[in-house]
Design a protein around this motif. Sequence first.
Motif, PDB file in Angstrom:
ATOM      1  N   PHE A 148       0.832  -1.204   0.000  1.00 36.56           N
ATOM      2  CA  PHE A 148       0.000   0.000   0.000  1.00 36.56           C
ATOM      3  C   PHE A 148       0.864   1.251   0.000  1.00 36.56           C
ATOM      4  O   PHE A 148       1.117   1.860   1.035  1.00 36.56           O
ATOM      5  N   SER A 152       1.667   2.554  -5.920  1.00 38.85           N
ATOM      6  CA  SER A 152       0.729   1.533  -6.399  1.00 38.85           C
ATOM      7  C   SER A 152      -0.717   2.022  -6.343  1.00 38.85           C
ATOM      8  O   SER A 152      -1.637   1.271  -6.617  1.00 38.85           O
ATOM      9  N   VAL A 154      -3.648   3.994  -7.880  1.00 39.36           N
ATOM     10  CA  VAL A 154      -4.048   4.564  -9.163  1.00 39.36           C
ATOM     11  C   VAL A 154      -5.035   5.702  -8.914  1.00 39.36           C
ATOM     12  O   VAL A 154      -6.013   5.544  -8.186  1.00 39.36           O
ATOM     13  N   ASN A 159     -11.059   9.638  -6.719  1.00 35.69           N
ATOM     14  CA  ASN A 159     -10.229   9.668  -5.506  1.00 35.69           C
ATOM     15  C   ASN A 159      -9.150  10.751  -5.545  1.00 35.69           C
ATOM     16  O   ASN A 159      -8.257  10.776  -4.706  1.00 35.69           O
ATOM     17  N   HIS A 192      -5.443   1.866   2.126  1.00 39.78           N
ATOM     18  CA  HIS A 192      -4.293   1.967   1.222  1.00 39.78           C
ATOM     19  C   HIS A 192      -3.662   3.369   1.334  1.00 39.78           C
ATOM     20  O   HIS A 192      -2.446   3.498   1.510  1.00 39.78           O
ATOM     21  N   ILE A 317      -6.544   0.290 -12.582  1.00 41.07           N
ATOM     22  CA  ILE A 317      -6.113  -0.553 -11.466  1.00 41.07           C
ATOM     23  C   ILE A 317      -5.833  -1.974 -11.960  1.00 41.07           C
ATOM     24  O   ILE A 317      -4.812  -2.577 -11.633  1.00 41.07           O
TER      25      ILE A 317
HETATM   26  P1  ADP Z   1     -10.884   0.581   2.330  1.00 41.52           P
HETATM   27  O1  ADP Z   1      -9.912   0.749   3.439  1.00 41.52           O
HETATM   28  O2  ADP Z   1     -11.412   1.874   1.803  1.00 41.52           O
HETATM   29  O3  ADP Z   1     -11.982  -0.380   2.643  1.00 41.52           O
HETATM   30  P2  ADP Z   1      -8.600  -0.571   1.017  1.00 41.52           P
HETATM   31  O4  ADP Z   1      -7.652   0.539   1.157  1.00 41.52           O
HETATM   32  O5  ADP Z   1      -8.422  -1.731   1.919  1.00 41.52           O
HETATM   33  O6  ADP Z   1     -10.105  -0.061   1.095  1.00 41.52           O
HETATM   34  O7  ADP Z   1      -8.582  -1.057  -0.501  1.00 41.52           O
HETATM   35  C1  ADP Z   1      -9.044  -2.335  -0.897  1.00 41.52           C
HETATM   36  C2  ADP Z   1      -8.105  -2.905  -1.919  1.00 41.52           C
HETATM   37  O8  ADP Z   1      -8.200  -2.171  -3.120  1.00 41.52           O
HETATM   38  C3  ADP Z   1      -6.647  -2.855  -1.501  1.00 41.52           C
HETATM   39  O9  ADP Z   1      -6.007  -4.010  -1.930  1.00 41.52           O
HETATM   40  C4  ADP Z   1      -6.111  -1.640  -2.220  1.00 41.52           C
HETATM   41  O10 ADP Z   1      -4.743  -1.773  -2.530  1.00 41.52           O
HETATM   42  C5  ADP Z   1      -6.936  -1.627  -3.474  1.00 41.52           C
HETATM   43  N1  ADP Z   1      -7.159  -0.275  -3.984  1.00 41.52           N
HETATM   44  C6  ADP Z   1      -8.133   0.585  -3.624  1.00 41.52           C
HETATM   45  N2  ADP Z   1      -8.063   1.730  -4.310  1.00 41.52           N
HETATM   46  C7  ADP Z   1      -6.996   1.606  -5.125  1.00 41.52           C
HETATM   47  C8  ADP Z   1      -6.389   2.467  -6.095  1.00 41.52           C
HETATM   48  N3  ADP Z   1      -6.888   3.683  -6.367  1.00 41.52           N
HETATM   49  N4  ADP Z   1      -5.302   2.010  -6.764  1.00 41.52           N
HETATM   50  C9  ADP Z   1      -4.817   0.767  -6.508  1.00 41.52           C
HETATM   51  N5  ADP Z   1      -5.331  -0.082  -5.615  1.00 41.52           N
HETATM   52  C10 ADP Z   1      -6.417   0.313  -4.931  1.00 41.52           C
END
Ligand code: ADP
Length: 480
Positions: A148, A152, A154, A159, A192, A317
């Motif tokens: 995270f 990585s 996007v 967002n 993330h 993504i």
């Molecule tokens: P939340 O905390 O909002 O529930 P997370 O941060 O756990 O969500 O994200 C869920 C998954 O999606 C993770 O594996 C994260 O790396 C991925 N993810 C979410 N948004 C993005 C993004 N903009 N680019 C790359 N990966 C993302």
Amino acid sequence: MSLVVAAQKEIMGMGMEADWARVLGRLRTEFDDSIYNSWFKPLALVNIEDGCAVMAAPTRFMRNWLESNYADRIRHVWRDENSDVSDISFIVLSGFTTDSSSEAAGAERQSSSYDAADIKTAHKQKNQTTGVNEVAESEFGAPLDPRFTFDSFVVGKSNELAYAAARRVAENDDVHFNPLFLHGGVGLGKTHLMHAIAWANRSAFPSRRVVYLSAEQFMYQFVSSIRYKDTMSFKQKFRSVDLLMIDDLQFIANKQSTQEEFFHTFNALIDHRRQVIISADRSPTDMEGIEERIRSRLGWGLVADIHPTEYELRLGILQQKANKIPEVDISSSVLEFLARKVTSNVRELEGALNRMIAHATLIGRPITLEMTQEVLQDLLRANVRRVNIDEIQRRVADYFNIRLSDLLSARRARLVARPRQVAMYLAKQLTAKSLPDIGRQFGGRDHTTVMHAVKRIDELRLADSVLEEDIQHLERILGT
Ligand code: ADP
Ligand code: MG
């Protein structure tokens, strides 16, 4: 492979996927979300061979943990759901994860769950497997997922504000907006972003104390400090932090004493110009079960929301993740299909891609669209899109570069009237709302106005290829 064998395999495969969906469904109801998401959700069903259901875990650590903690339960559920299955086993499919520190990632992933024993194991495991000394977490924060990072992440329309704010905080050691409040639905990247802030801020300012933890862990530590009559050191350690991040604050809703303590910590930090970052699944004003004075204080800094993903972001993504696994061949049409169909959130999108990667790795063939449709049947059904009129209006206004208020106004200038008709048309096509309902949501218009718009756009779609393209594009953005 003969055609008949191939067909048999296909048929078996379909039944197998259905069984798997049921097994997962049951595990989901039996276990807490945090456990389900950390342990069961990342699994992929590989095959059923000689009565043994073989499942793939993304890391060795996860496999071991599953074997020692959940194997009995999973076996039991499998037997219930498919009497041909007598045993289960786990394999590790490393093509599944996206970077070399997958062991650490696996170890850290699970520590976001609540159990203190889990957290300890995770720490131990992490230190054993990575051998890294610059420990990623301070003594009372939660470990950070090495995947995270900002690199990585996007960025898309939905967002970009949250991302820009996160970057700003991460790159500075003085306080610009306090607190930074990130909110958005589940699986949209809040955690993330917070981990990315921690990584970046620590590397830019190594001497700063940056602490990340979930509200659940905050409560857990608070409660145990009371139990062990050690609230003084609890207070001290939290107040000595330069940057405190608390994830999923909604967790402390209706938990009076934890809220109280959180509020004291929060105020103390803000008063001392220390940065605080909070995430939650909704905005401060919408946080039910949180005291009014806390809610209002939460909104004093910058409140940045993460909207549901748009098609381009989802595709971006997927491309990023697919690029990291060059040995697996996934055509762009498959990625586009997934980006169109799996619209719920990024976590599910990643899950879908992981399942396809697991299949591709196993059968050693490139992934086709047909395969994708079959393998992901259950997921695709669950992702049938429900757009609402608000979203349609927002997207249409964005797309045509006009203000939402103009779209809803009485202005008749062509520049806004046509987009308005398009929005009405899409509202009729993509939602179950009646014409009068739609009219009401467009500034209280009559249903005949809506009817006229629908008819007009229907005609224009045939005659005007530019408009036809606009509409197709909008339908894609809206994920239908
Ligand atoms: P939340 O905390 O909002 O529930 P997370 O941060 O756990 O969500 O994200 C869920 C998954 O999606 C993770 O594996 C994260 O790396 C991925 N993810 C979410 N948004 C993005 C993004 N903009 N680019 C790359 N990966 C993302
Ligand atoms: Mg999260």
